[in-house]
Design a protein around this motif. Sequence first.
Motif, PDB file in Angstrom:
ATOM      1  N   GLY A 281       0.828  -1.199   0.000  1.00  0.00           N
ATOM      2  CA  GLY A 281       0.000   0.000   0.000  1.00  0.00           C
ATOM      3  C   GLY A 281       0.857   1.241   0.000  1.00  0.00           C
ATOM      4  N   ASP A 282       1.062   1.824  -1.186  1.00  0.00           N
ATOM      5  CA  ASP A 282       2.002   2.928  -1.337  1.00  0.00           C
ATOM      6  C   ASP A 282       1.259   4.247  -1.537  1.00  0.00           C
ATOM      7  N   VAL A 283       1.969   5.344  -1.276  1.00  0.00           N
ATOM      8  CA  VAL A 283       1.453   6.647  -1.651  1.00  0.00           C
ATOM      9  C   VAL A 283       1.504   6.783  -3.173  1.00  0.00           C
ATOM     10  N   ARG A 284       0.763   7.737  -3.704  1.00  0.00           N
ATOM     11  CA  ARG A 284       0.712   7.968  -5.144  1.00  0.00           C
ATOM     12  C   ARG A 284       1.439   9.282  -5.470  1.00  0.00           C
ATOM     13  N   VAL A 285       2.440   9.216  -6.331  1.00  0.00           N
ATOM     14  CA  VAL A 285       3.147  10.426  -6.748  1.00  0.00           C
ATOM     15  C   VAL A 285       2.313  11.122  -7.817  1.00  0.00           C
ATOM     16  N   LEU A 286       1.910  12.355  -7.527  1.00  0.00           N
ATOM     17  CA  LEU A 286       1.072  13.129  -8.437  1.00  0.00           C
ATOM     18  C   LEU A 286       1.867  14.267  -9.046  1.00  0.00           C
ATOM     19  N   GLY A 287       1.732  14.436 -10.366  1.00  0.00           N
ATOM     20  CA  GLY A 287       2.251  15.606 -11.041  1.00  0.00           C
ATOM     21  C   GLY A 287       1.210  16.701 -11.070  1.00  0.00           C
ATOM     22  N   TYR A 288       1.559  17.822 -11.677  1.00  0.00           N
ATOM     23  CA  TYR A 288       0.645  18.957 -11.719  1.00  0.00           C
ATOM     24  C   TYR A 288      -0.699  18.554 -12.327  1.00  0.00           C
ATOM     25  N   ASN A 289      -1.771  18.852 -11.600  1.00  0.00           N
ATOM     26  CA  ASN A 289      -3.160  18.621 -12.006  1.00  0.00           C
ATOM     27  C   ASN A 289      -3.577  17.149 -11.939  1.00  0.00           C
ATOM     28  N   ASP A 290      -2.700  16.258 -11.475  1.00  0.00           N
ATOM     29  CA  ASP A 290      -3.094  14.862 -11.266  1.00  0.00           C
ATOM     30  C   ASP A 290      -3.958  14.755 -10.014  1.00  0.00           C
ATOM     31  N   THR A 291      -4.823  13.738  -9.984  1.00  0.00           N
ATOM     32  CA  THR A 291      -5.729  13.567  -8.851  1.00  0.00           C
ATOM     33  C   THR A 291      -5.644  12.154  -8.276  1.00  0.00           C
ATOM     34  N   LEU A 292      -6.055  12.060  -7.030  1.00  0.00           N
ATOM     35  CA  LEU A 292      -6.233  10.786  -6.333  1.00  0.00           C
ATOM     36  C   LEU A 292      -7.528  10.888  -5.547  1.00  0.00           C
ATOM     37  N   SER A 293      -8.407   9.893  -5.671  1.00  0.00           N
ATOM     38  CA  SER A 293      -9.672   9.954  -4.941  1.00  0.00           C
ATOM     39  C   SER A 293     -10.103   8.551  -4.538  1.00  0.00           C
ATOM     40  N   GLY A 294     -10.965   8.478  -3.538  1.00  0.00           N
ATOM     41  CA  GLY A 294     -11.524   7.213  -3.075  1.00  0.00           C
ATOM     42  C   GLY A 294     -12.897   7.446  -2.482  1.00  0.00           C
ATOM     43  N   VAL A 295     -13.696   6.382  -2.419  1.00  0.00           N
ATOM     44  CA  VAL A 295     -15.085   6.497  -1.978  1.00  0.00           C
ATOM     45  C   VAL A 295     -15.381   5.466  -0.894  1.00  0.00           C
ATOM     46  N   MET A 296     -16.045   5.910   0.158  1.00  0.00           N
ATOM     47  CA  MET A 296     -16.580   5.037   1.196  1.00  0.00           C
ATOM     48  C   MET A 296     -18.102   5.139   1.145  1.00  0.00           C
ATOM     49  N   THR A 297     -18.777   3.989   1.090  1.00  0.00           N
ATOM     50  CA  THR A 297     -20.234   3.953   1.013  1.00  0.00           C
ATOM     51  C   THR A 297     -20.799   3.258   2.241  1.00  0.00           C
ATOM     52  N   LEU A 298     -21.866   3.830   2.808  1.00  0.00           N
ATOM     53  CA  LEU A 298     -22.535   3.260   3.969  1.00  0.00           C
ATOM     54  C   LEU A 298     -23.964   2.892   3.589  1.00  0.00           C
ATOM     55  N   THR A 299     -24.345   1.647   3.910  1.00  0.00           N
ATOM     56  CA  THR A 299     -25.699   1.170   3.643  1.00  0.00           C
ATOM     57  C   THR A 299     -26.296   0.642   4.941  1.00  0.00           C
ATOM     58  N   PRO A 300     -27.222   1.373   5.560  1.00  0.00           N
ATOM     59  CA  PRO A 300     -27.832   0.909   6.815  1.00  0.00           C
ATOM     60  C   PRO A 300     -29.032   0.013   6.552  1.00  0.00           C
ATOM     61  N   GLY A 301     -29.388  -0.760   7.569  1.00  0.00           N
ATOM     62  CA  GLY A 301     -30.577  -1.599   7.507  1.00  0.00           C
ATOM     63  C   GLY A 301     -31.065  -1.919   8.910  1.00  0.00           C
ATOM     64  N   LEU A 302     -32.326  -2.304   9.026  1.00  0.00           N
ATOM     65  CA  LEU A 302     -32.888  -2.706  10.307  1.00  0.00           C
ATOM     66  C   LEU A 302     -32.752  -4.209  10.486  1.00  0.00           C
ATOM     67  N   LEU A 303     -32.452  -4.636  11.700  1.00  0.00           N
ATOM     68  CA  LEU A 303     -32.345  -6.056  11.994  1.00  0.00           C
ATOM     69  C   LEU A 303     -33.728  -6.695  12.043  1.00  0.00           C
ATOM     70  N   THR A 304     -33.787  -7.926  11.617  1.00  0.00           N
ATOM     71  CA  THR A 304     -34.981  -8.734  11.832  1.00  0.00           C
ATOM     72  C   THR A 304     -34.836  -9.460  13.158  1.00  0.00           C
ATOM     73  N   GLY A 305     -35.876 -10.164  13.568  1.00  0.00           N
ATOM     74  CA  GLY A 305     -35.804 -10.908  14.823  1.00  0.00           C
ATOM     75  C   GLY A 305     -34.703 -11.937  14.828  1.00  0.00           C
ATOM     76  N   SER A 306     -34.489 -12.629  13.709  1.00  0.00           N
ATOM     77  CA  SER A 306     -33.454 -13.663  13.662  1.00  0.00           C
ATOM     78  C   SER A 306     -32.063 -13.063  13.690  1.00  0.00           C
ATOM     79  N   ASP A 307     -31.905 -11.812  13.192  1.00  0.00           N
ATOM     80  CA  ASP A 307     -30.599 -11.173  13.182  1.00  0.00           C
ATOM     81  C   ASP A 307     -30.097 -10.893  14.588  1.00  0.00           C
ATOM     82  N   ASN A 308     -31.006 -10.696  15.528  1.00  0.00           N
ATOM     83  CA  ASN A 308     -30.588 -10.307  16.870  1.00  0.00           C
ATOM     84  C   ASN A 308     -29.741 -11.358  17.559  1.00  0.00           C
ATOM     85  N   GLY A 309     -29.744 -12.574  17.041  1.00  0.00           N
ATOM     86  CA  GLY A 309     -28.921 -13.604  17.642  1.00  0.00           C
ATOM     87  C   GLY A 309     -27.441 -13.416  17.428  1.00  0.00           C
ATOM     88  N   LEU A 310     -27.040 -12.459  16.563  1.00  0.00           N
ATOM     89  CA  LEU A 310     -25.628 -12.225  16.303  1.00  0.00           C
ATOM     90  C   LEU A 310     -24.908 -11.705  17.536  1.00  0.00           C
TER      91      LEU A 310
END
Length: 327
Positions: A281-310
């Motif tokens: 896992g290295d850093v990225r060498v950027l020249g003028y006007n170069d970009t680096l980006s990343g995305v984190m996505t969150l998806t929530p949900g409600l537990l069902t009765g059977s899920d509560n056993g976790l």
Amino acid sequence: MAKTAEAEYRWNSGPFKVGIVPRGGAISRIDWVRPDGNGVINLLRPIDDYALTSGNPSHLGCFPMVPFANRLGYAQFEFDGKTINVPANRAPDPHAIHGFGISSVWDIERPTVDTIRFNHKHDDPQTGFCYVAWQQIKVANDTISIEIGVRHLGKGPMPYGIGLHPWFPGGESAWVQFVATDCFSTDEGKLPTTRTVIDLGRDFADGKMIRHHKGLDVHYIGWNKQVEMVWADRQLSLLLEASDTLSNLQFYIPENGQTFCVEPVSHVPNVHNRPEFKEFGDVRVLGYNDTLSGVMTLTPGLLTGSDNGLVDDHEEPVGRRDYSLVD
């Protein structure tokens, strides 16, 4: 751009209600309106007025890491035949941590129905870090995504890294699951020293309770870009997914267990000074006007009765949180 003197800027889109604190570019809250109509759930750790006005984004829900993530050993590194010195920003710790974005004021652009963007500029010819960084929050149906990116504006190339540092509620019922191939041992300053196998105490492939692993602070490589989280006491499940550019994962549980972090990042901490870690896992060498980006996505949900056993269904004690435990 919307310049605001308010401590917290609020924006609503679809089932999400978001708070942004311009100082530090931090997200203070992501409230999710429950689809069953029974109120809202903050997907991030709870905050109070002290956290909002402290001026420390580490007290809030999620903050950006740019132009490097996590710790940079002794606040310096060699690049292109020069020694680059950056501020050691958490005295008395001699290392730099989390980059420059956490000490900058971010400008909020005029939002659309489903997107809000905020950015900051950094111009330091002495170090060579001249850039504009941005975060963009986008809502699509039942998901919310946070993009972090940076565009290099300096004359000469520079090494860049990015990451996001979300804090989630801990407590008795919090459960986490993710898969990775290896991790790193660290020294007393929390800098990686050796790539190692994932032993039983650091293996979350089958899911584990947060409360049994207080004090854990580990950098993982080869993770599957997904983290499953469950809180039975809140009837909540949450899926975190990351783009390929956020190839590594830092996982931190403070000693009090009231909160925890799963941080998608683009590189190994202090890889600037450890060339033998570049393949993991290295850093990225950027020249003028170069970009680096990343995305984190969150998806929530409600537990069902059977899920509560976790997990065990047990209410978390309510009280003032310990803000001395920040990473």
